[in-house]
Design an enzyme around this catalytic site. Structure first.
Site, mmCIF file in Angstrom:
data_model
loop_
_atom_site.group_PDB
_atom_site.id
_atom_site.type_symbol
_atom_site.label_atom_id
_atom_site.label_comp_id
_atom_site.label_asym_id
_atom_site.label_seq_id
_atom_site.Cartn_x
_atom_site.Cartn_y
_atom_site.Cartn_z
ATOM 1 N N SER A 64 0.797 -1.239 0.000
ATOM 2 C CA SER A 64 0.000 0.000 0.000
ATOM 3 C C SER A 64 0.823 1.279 0.000
ATOM 4 O O SER A 64 0.254 2.353 -0.172
ATOM 5 C CB SER A 64 -0.941 0.018 1.200
ATOM 6 O OG SER A 64 -2.017 -0.830 0.940
ATOM 7 N N VAL A 99 1.136 -3.740 3.881
ATOM 8 C CA VAL A 99 1.092 -5.032 4.578
ATOM 9 C C VAL A 99 2.359 -5.863 4.386
ATOM 10 O O VAL A 99 2.532 -6.881 5.041
ATOM 11 C CB VAL A 99 -0.125 -5.923 4.218
ATOM 12 C CG1 VAL A 99 -1.403 -5.393 4.792
ATOM 13 C CG2 VAL A 99 -0.229 -6.154 2.740
ATOM 14 N N TYR A 157 -3.833 -2.497 -10.215
ATOM 15 C CA TYR A 157 -3.726 -2.318 -8.752
ATOM 16 C C TYR A 157 -2.853 -3.416 -8.123
ATOM 17 O O TYR A 157 -1.930 -3.122 -7.360
ATOM 18 C CB TYR A 157 -5.137 -2.321 -8.145
ATOM 19 C CG TYR A 157 -5.139 -2.338 -6.633
ATOM 20 C CD1 TYR A 157 -4.901 -1.182 -5.908
ATOM 21 C CD2 TYR A 157 -5.354 -3.525 -5.927
ATOM 22 C CE1 TYR A 157 -4.873 -1.191 -4.519
ATOM 23 C CE2 TYR A 157 -5.335 -3.549 -4.546
ATOM 24 C CZ TYR A 157 -5.098 -2.380 -3.849
ATOM 25 O OH TYR A 157 -5.060 -2.401 -2.469
ATOM 26 N N LYS A 190 0.412 3.428 -2.909
ATOM 27 C CA LYS A 190 -0.774 4.285 -3.045
ATOM 28 C C LYS A 190 -0.430 5.771 -2.930
ATOM 29 O O LYS A 190 -1.153 6.624 -3.436
ATOM 30 C CB LYS A 190 -1.817 3.898 -1.989
ATOM 31 C CG LYS A 190 -2.345 2.466 -2.161
ATOM 32 C CD LYS A 190 -3.229 2.049 -0.991
ATOM 33 C CE LYS A 190 -3.709 0.609 -1.122
ATOM 34 N NZ LYS A 190 -4.481 0.166 0.058
ATOM 35 N N TYR A 245 -4.536 3.431 8.080
ATOM 36 C CA TYR A 245 -5.888 2.891 8.267
ATOM 37 C C TYR A 245 -6.419 3.311 9.636
ATOM 38 O O TYR A 245 -6.255 4.463 10.027
ATOM 39 C CB TYR A 245 -5.893 1.360 8.099
ATOM 40 C CG TYR A 245 -5.229 0.930 6.815
ATOM 41 C CD1 TYR A 245 -5.731 1.356 5.590
ATOM 42 C CD2 TYR A 245 -4.096 0.132 6.806
ATOM 43 C CE1 TYR A 245 -5.128 0.987 4.398
ATOM 44 C CE2 TYR A 245 -3.485 -0.242 5.618
ATOM 45 C CZ TYR A 245 -4.018 0.193 4.428
ATOM 46 O OH TYR A 245 -3.410 -0.170 3.260
HETATM 47 N N1 GLU Z 1 -2.315 -5.193 -1.907
HETATM 48 C C1 GLU Z 1 -2.854 -5.124 -0.578
HETATM 49 C C2 GLU Z 1 -4.333 -5.361 -0.611
HETATM 50 O O1 GLU Z 1 -4.966 -4.846 -1.469
HETATM 51 C C3 GLU Z 1 -2.521 -3.797 0.019
HETATM 52 C C4 GLU Z 1 -2.940 -3.657 1.473
HETATM 53 C C5 GLU Z 1 -1.911 -2.977 2.320
HETATM 54 O O2 GLU Z 1 -0.725 -2.930 1.991
HETATM 55 O O3 GLU Z 1 -2.278 -2.451 3.388
HETATM 56 O O4 GLU Z 1 -4.905 -6.054 0.176
#
Ligand code: GLU
Length: 309
Positions: A64, A261, A191, A67, A243
């Site tokens: 993430s 993650v 994505y 992003k 988050y």
């Molecule tokens: N590729 C992961 C997902 O979509 C990213 C989530 C993350 O890194 O927090 O679940």
């Protein structure tokens, strides 16, 4: 040895010895294979000095953290109009929550929860083939890090594609509200692949420099984004980057930051430094357990919290 170099080495040594390491993510099977004892840290300061220690050269799945960079590209493409497609408020929900989307008619709360990032990816994809959009994202990372060796880990992308049922549900749900313009498969393909970009702490800290340096890329001296945009991206990182652990991260670390993650965190000390840490074990909110502790140690030692020393 400079103060930063000494502190960074001390932190790496301390983190190497700690028994509490959190739990490595297993919902993407390929991520479960990573060594939970890994720990890396890299700091690039305003003068361009790099202080790095531990597994700072080992590429890991940025997940993430990508992003932040897709948000930057999408803002560059459609400007403030992006905010009709996605909000910019903290979610207070887990990263892959479906519930909130229903209440809010398919408009994701912010660009860093999964639904929001999928909507942002869709914006980048419009007018392009998936391969072109992905190439643009990867080249942007290579440009920012000044390193052509950055790559997409195909095994991780494939692993997430095979098990990403929740993201597939989120994307289809948004499509039903007309929030996605492109075929769901195409948007998700891009994505999953940008989440699977592999980078080391050193490369990631280099890539984050423009956010620490008022939008400038110090290598070229050219702006990547206007100053005001870097400030706003930092604001969203502070409020939404972890988050429903974002409040705790601001409280303890006091810097804009984005977690993934894979166990990485990119943090920005505006005007001072770009910092990347990596420790694969996560806490209950899905953020790197030791990564956060290491950043807390660093900001305290350097007096870098944006809320005061
Ligand atoms: N590729 C992961 C997902 O979509 C990213 C989530 C993350 O890194 O927090 O679940």
């Amino acid at each position: 040895m400079s103060d930063i170099a000494r502190i960074v080495s001390e932190i790496a040594e301390e983190m190497r010895q700690r028994p509490d390491r959190g739990d490595v993510a297993t919902y993407i099977p390929q991520l479960a294979r990573v060594d939970p004892n890994a720990f890396g840290i890299a700091v690039v300061d305003a003068a361009g000095n790099v202080a790095a220690a531990g597994d700072c050269e080992v590429p890991f799945s940025i997940q993430s953290i990508s992003k932040v960079f897709t948000l930057t590209l999408a803002l560059g493409k459609v400007g403030e109009g992006l905010w009709t497609r996605v909000g910019r408020e903290p979610s207070g929900s887990p990263f892959n929550s479906v519930v909130q989307l229903e209440y809010e008619h398919g408009i994701p709360r912010n660009p860093f929860i999964n639904a929001g990032a999928i909507a942002v990816t869709d914006v980048i994809l419009s007018g392009h083939q998936p391969r072109e959009a992905l190439g643009e994202i990867l080249r942007f990372m290579q440009f920012l890090s000044d390193d052509r060796s950055i790559y997409i880990d195909e095994a991780v992308a494939k692993s997430e594609k095979a098990t990403g049922f929740r993201n597939i549900a989120l994307a289809n749900y948004m499509k039903s509200f007309g929030v996605l313009e492109n075929p769901v498969d195409f948007t998700l393909g891009v994505y999953f692949h940008h989440c699977a970009i592999a980078m080391s702490c050193r490369q990631l800290a280099m890539a984050g420099r423009f956010l620490a340096m008022h939008g400038f890329n110090p290598t070229t001296g050219c702006p990547v984004v206007p100053d005001g945009r870097a400030r706003r991206i930092n604001a969203i990182m502070l409020t939404c980057g972890h988050y429903d652990g974002s409040g705790e991260f601001a409280y303890r670390v006091g810097l804009p930051g984005k977690s993934g993650v894979g166990g990485g965190i990119l943090a920005v000390a505006p005007g001072k430094a770009s910092i990347a840490v990596w420790s694969p074990g996560l806490d209950a909110t899905g953020n790197s357990h030791l990564g956060r502790i290491a950043l807390e140690r660093l900001t305290k030692a350097m007096g870098w919290s944006i809320f005061g020393a």
